[in-house]
Design an enzyme around this catalytic site. Sequence first.
Site, PDB file in Angstrom:
ATOM      1  N   GLU A 156       0.844  -1.077  -0.105  1.00 41.45           N
ATOM      2  CA  GLU A 156       0.048  -0.098  -0.115  1.00 41.45           C
ATOM      3  C   GLU A 156       0.806   1.134  -0.001  1.00 41.45           C
ATOM      4  O   GLU A 156       0.385   2.173   0.451  1.00 41.45           O
ATOM      5  CB  GLU A 156      -0.936  -0.004   1.192  1.00 41.45           C
ATOM      6  CG  GLU A 156      -2.081  -1.183   1.185  1.00 41.45           C
ATOM      7  CD  GLU A 156      -2.802  -1.405   2.325  1.00 41.45           C
ATOM      8  OE1 GLU A 156      -2.792  -0.428   3.146  1.00 41.45           O
ATOM      9  OE2 GLU A 156      -3.683  -2.215   2.438  1.00 41.45           O
ATOM     10  N   LYS A 187     -15.946  -3.075   3.886  1.00 39.60           N
ATOM     11  CA  LYS A 187     -15.180  -3.301   2.592  1.00 39.60           C
ATOM     12  C   LYS A 187     -16.382  -4.282   1.763  1.00 39.60           C
ATOM     13  O   LYS A 187     -16.585  -5.232   2.390  1.00 39.60           O
ATOM     14  CB  LYS A 187     -13.878  -4.153   2.975  1.00 39.60           C
ATOM     15  CG  LYS A 187     -12.751  -3.452   3.577  1.00 39.60           C
ATOM     16  CD  LYS A 187     -11.589  -4.617   3.979  1.00 39.60           C
ATOM     17  CE  LYS A 187     -10.411  -3.754   4.783  1.00 39.60           C
ATOM     18  NZ  LYS A 187      -9.398  -4.826   5.112  1.00 39.60           N
TER      19      LYS A 187
END
Length: 401
Positions: A197, A326
């Site tokens: 990330e 999510k």
Amino acid sequence: MELPIEEIKVRKVLDSRGNFTVEADVTVPNGFGRTSAPAGASTGETEVIAFSKSGIDASIQFFESKVKRSLIGFNALDQSGFDKLLTDIDGSGNFSNLGGNLATALSMSVAKAAAQSLGIPLYRYVGGIRSTIPRPMGNVIGGGKHARNGTSIQEFLVSAQGSTFLESAYINVLVHRRIGDMLSDKFKDISIGVGDERTWSVNLSDEEAFEILNEAVKEISSEKKVKIYTGVDFAADSLYENGKYVYKHTTKSRDEQIDYAISISKDFGVYYIEDPMYDTDFDGFAEITARIGDRSLIVGDDLYTTNPDRIRKGVEKKSTNAVLIKVNQIGTLSAAREAVAVATFAGMKNIVSHRSGETTDDFLAHLSVAFGSTFVKTGVIGGERVAKLNEIARIEECLTS
């Protein structure tokens, strides 16, 4: 009003790690939606299955042979009906036939197509008149399953409280840069890596990471005259072995892990604490929340996996005061929306989050506004992360103009 689905196409594409994922196109009268699904490295045990056990090609084949025919002609304005149809045709209870990622891509694409046909933005179609702009929460130092040779704790996070979303996102970038400079000075003879990330990854102890994080935050906060919150994602499932929490240089019992999670709030001023305990320990989460929930957000990710029933259990036990959302953990927009509704009714905050294997799709930017999220957790740099940040900045511009 009817808005029949005219065509659906699915294909393989690459995510930010270079792995295959799926993309779905949905066409309706005067509307089109395209969504590519992300994928996680640190996944909860109760998430839906990303793809068929036989692989991504088997998921696509299942769609072509068992699903597609039933979806053509379906009313795209009936989101809950569409999502129920996906769930029913799959028939497994966890999308192990169709794949949760393909279900996510289809579900979101239908919503996008319907919104475009109606001439309204996705955040308005999903959330109605709600127009809360979240704060950006970005990870700056990484370890765990997101980075090799990094910290034991998976993510060290920052969230600047600037006057606009874009200013806040940029201040997060400045913290990221400052940490990079500090690490380069500290490890002059070692190449500093980056994780999935785009976090800095180096062989640090967690305590060293906290010190560097707080020093960088203090400096940038002083320079920009802006409050900056700090946070962590323990991703405790990845630390958990045989009833213990195994770090690089130490092993903690359950009680010691609870005390450690509490101590980082007191000793390092950490505001955001995600997944400090194993994902079945609702009571352990509850003890942490009872002791520091008045000054910190205790966030359930793997604990809940965006599952409304697990969130209801967390509400009953008072396990957390916030929940991570999510869509591809649960497979459909409707189920994610129900998860948010359960949490919101109980007074819990929600945080819409990216996955470590992302795409340039920006649907989570719209969902973070539609769901009234306190934070949106979508990294600091990297094209697939910045795509979401820039889209929220555009939405903020629309809402304030």
